[in-house]
Design a protein around this motif. Structure first.
Motif, PDB file in Angstrom:
ATOM      1  N   UNK A   1     -20.065  42.970  11.233  1.00  0.00           N
ATOM      2  CA  UNK A   1     -21.241  42.522  10.267  1.00  0.00           C
ATOM      3  C   UNK A   1     -22.145  41.310  10.343  1.00  0.00           C
ATOM      4  N   UNK A   2     -21.516  40.229  10.959  1.00  0.00           N
ATOM      5  CA  UNK A   2     -22.369  38.909  11.764  1.00  0.00           C
ATOM      6  C   UNK A   2     -21.515  38.083  10.652  1.00  0.00           C
TER       7      UNK A   2
ATOM      8  N   UNK B   1     -25.298  28.780  -0.672  1.00  0.00           N
ATOM      9  CA  UNK B   1     -25.376  29.484  -2.487  1.00  0.00           C
ATOM     10  C   UNK B   1     -26.112  30.689  -1.700  1.00  0.00           C
ATOM     11  N   UNK B   2     -26.442  30.808  -0.322  1.00  0.00           N
ATOM     12  CA  UNK B   2     -27.068  31.929   0.126  1.00  0.00           C
ATOM     13  C   UNK B   2     -27.336  33.169   0.511  1.00  0.00           C
ATOM     14  N   UNK B   3     -25.127  32.753   0.645  1.00  0.00           N
ATOM     15  CA  UNK B   3     -24.439  33.807   0.965  1.00  0.00           C
ATOM     16  C   UNK B   3     -23.860  34.702   0.180  1.00  0.00           C
ATOM     17  N   UNK B   4     -24.251  36.423   0.868  1.00  0.00           N
ATOM     18  CA  UNK B   4     -23.637  37.296   0.284  1.00  0.00           C
ATOM     19  C   UNK B   4     -21.750  37.359   0.113  1.00  0.00           C
ATOM     20  N   UNK B   5     -20.971  37.228  -0.462  1.00  0.00           N
ATOM     21  CA  UNK B   5     -20.170  36.860  -0.235  1.00  0.00           C
ATOM     22  C   UNK B   5     -19.038  38.707  -1.036  1.00  0.00           C
ATOM     23  N   UNK B   6     -18.463  38.593   0.862  1.00  0.00           N
ATOM     24  CA  UNK B   6     -17.037  39.574   0.429  1.00  0.00           C
ATOM     25  C   UNK B   6     -16.127  39.405   0.769  1.00  0.00           C
ATOM     26  N   UNK B   7     -14.637  39.970  -0.728  1.00  0.00           N
ATOM     27  CA  UNK B   7     -13.239  39.273  -0.948  1.00  0.00           C
ATOM     28  C   UNK B   7     -13.383  40.657  -0.127  1.00  0.00           C
ATOM     29  N   UNK B   8     -11.521  39.865   0.782  1.00  0.00           N
ATOM     30  CA  UNK B   8     -11.133  40.492   1.548  1.00  0.00           C
ATOM     31  C   UNK B   8      -9.177  39.912   1.299  1.00  0.00           C
ATOM     32  N   UNK B   9      -8.103  40.924   1.013  1.00  0.00           N
ATOM     33  CA  UNK B   9      -7.038  40.743   0.770  1.00  0.00           C
ATOM     34  C   UNK B   9      -5.968  41.665   1.600  1.00  0.00           C
TER      35      UNK B   9
ATOM     36  N   UNK C   1     -26.732  23.933  11.511  1.00  0.00           N
ATOM     37  CA  UNK C   1     -26.717  22.711  10.488  1.00  0.00           C
ATOM     38  C   UNK C   1     -27.537  23.634   9.638  1.00  0.00           C
ATOM     39  N   UNK C   2     -29.044  23.948  10.207  1.00  0.00           N
ATOM     40  CA  UNK C   2     -30.603  23.788   9.772  1.00  0.00           C
ATOM     41  C   UNK C   2     -30.268  25.384   9.872  1.00  0.00           C
ATOM     42  N   UNK C   3     -29.440  26.674   9.858  1.00  0.00           N
ATOM     43  CA  UNK C   3     -29.320  27.572   9.402  1.00  0.00           C
ATOM     44  C   UNK C   3     -28.443  27.988   8.431  1.00  0.00           C
ATOM     45  N   UNK C   4     -28.863  28.970   6.946  1.00  0.00           N
ATOM     46  CA  UNK C   4     -28.208  28.399   6.222  1.00  0.00           C
ATOM     47  C   UNK C   4     -26.579  30.183   6.417  1.00  0.00           C
ATOM     48  N   UNK C   5     -25.737  29.906   5.520  1.00  0.00           N
ATOM     49  CA  UNK C   5     -24.777  31.093   5.987  1.00  0.00           C
ATOM     50  C   UNK C   5     -25.241  31.941   4.504  1.00  0.00           C
ATOM     51  N   UNK C   6     -25.743  33.148   5.512  1.00  0.00           N
ATOM     52  CA  UNK C   6     -26.136  34.558   4.971  1.00  0.00           C
ATOM     53  C   UNK C   6     -25.074  35.390   4.322  1.00  0.00           C
ATOM     54  N   UNK C   7     -23.662  35.672   4.778  1.00  0.00           N
ATOM     55  CA  UNK C   7     -22.475  36.629   4.844  1.00  0.00           C
ATOM     56  C   UNK C   7     -21.162  35.278   5.298  1.00  0.00           C
ATOM     57  N   UNK C   8     -20.792  36.176   4.277  1.00  0.00           N
ATOM     58  CA  UNK C   8     -19.380  35.286   3.564  1.00  0.00           C
ATOM     59  C   UNK C   8     -18.124  36.184   3.572  1.00  0.00           C
ATOM     60  N   UNK C   9     -16.914  36.173   4.113  1.00  0.00           N
ATOM     61  CA  UNK C   9     -15.644  36.213   3.860  1.00  0.00           C
ATOM     62  C   UNK C   9     -15.087  36.147   3.476  1.00  0.00           C
TER      63      UNK C   9
END
Length: 276
Positions: free
Chosen positions: A236-237, A164-172, A135-143
């Motif tokens: 992409x982790x 809030x800090x995560x880079x967002x990738x959109x997938x369809x 829980x102490x590790x913030x999200x960095x990359x979201x899909x």
């Protein structure tokens, strides 16, 4: 957000989910409500003693949370003596988000292990975060797997609150059909079919509608959604997979929830939000 519920059976995994929920609550000025997620058959004498133990666990968790985030973060709880169904608690507390962990405590088997988490992912009336990481590790990359409808649009603001800090990738992801495979020259071909070209353009419009940066990565793909998501997570982790839309679990079988590749944020279906 106004209220975030964290469900725990007081296992290590469950309590980590509480701390993840506390982090979100502290950042969004929300109230944290801790739900005791295991139920056991006890005699009246045992029940009184057990309720006191659970209240002690709550006090310890509350102290841990407020020591980390300050006394301004309001922490309430539903103890063993007042155990209710999780959906009743969600409704009564007017929750905006439910956070759970991969619960493994033996006493929680009947209520919050395996099939119960799968049930939540299928029909929880509020967004559900299945948290497996520190829980102490913030999200960095979201899909974010989206269907481009209103459910997906409204999900993006919640995603920003959760990560809030995560880079967002959109997938369809569209189903793979024989016709599309023939047009593309096979499942491994790199030439994009007209269907995928259209999906990519629609994703770009969706990105603009929800106010994401023009550099936001978009993926229009076909095939097994589980395979495509796991591929992205591995290559992409990715640390947060977001399932949105009118049928967020469409194409994803329950084993995906049993062993998620990373944290999952699942949004409710349109059907789940309709009044009874």
């Amino acid at each position: 957000m106004n209220t975030i519920i964290a469900a725990t059976d007081f296992s290590t995994a469950g309590n980590r989910a509480v701390l993840r929920a506390a982090d979100i609550a502290a950042r969004t000025d929300a109230r944290l409500h801790v739900f005791y997620a295991a139920r056991m058959s006890l005699t009246p004498e045992q029940a009184t003693h057990f309720a006191a133990l659970v209240e002690g666990y709550f006090d310890t968790l509350r102290a841990q949370v407020q020591c980390r985030y300050g006394p301004a973060l309001k922490v309430t709880g539903t103890d063993a003596a007042k155990w209710q169904e999780i959906y009743e608690v969600i409704d009564r507390q007017k929750a905006d988000l439910l956070v759970v962990g991969p619960h493994v405590h033996p006493s929680g088997l009947d209520a919050f292990h395996g099939t119960f988490v799968e049930r939540l992912a299928a029909d929880c009336p509020v967004p559900l975060l299945i948290s497996t990481s520190d829980p102490a590790t913030p999200h960095r990359l979201s899909l974010a797997s989206v269907d481009l409808g209103p459910e997906s649009e409204s999900a993006i603001s919640v995603l920003r609150s959760v990560a809030p800090e995560a880079e967002i990738t959109l997938m369809r992801i569209a189903p793979q059909t024989a016709e599309n495979m023939a047009r593309c020259g096979g499942a491994e071909a790199e030439v994009m079919s007209p269907t995928l070209e259209s999906a990519a353009k629609a994703l770009a419009r969706f990105r603009d509608q929800v106010g994401l940066n023009v550099q936001t990565r978009i993926i229009a793909a076909q095939g097994d959604p589980r395979a495509r998501i796991r591929e992205e997570v591995a290559s992409r982790a990715v640390d947060l997979v977001v399932l949105t839309g009118a049928n967020p679990m469409g194409g994803l079988q329950t084993d995906f929830v049993k062993a998620p590749p990373c944290n999952l944020l699942v949004f409710p279906t349109a059907l789940a939000r309709q009044p009874a």
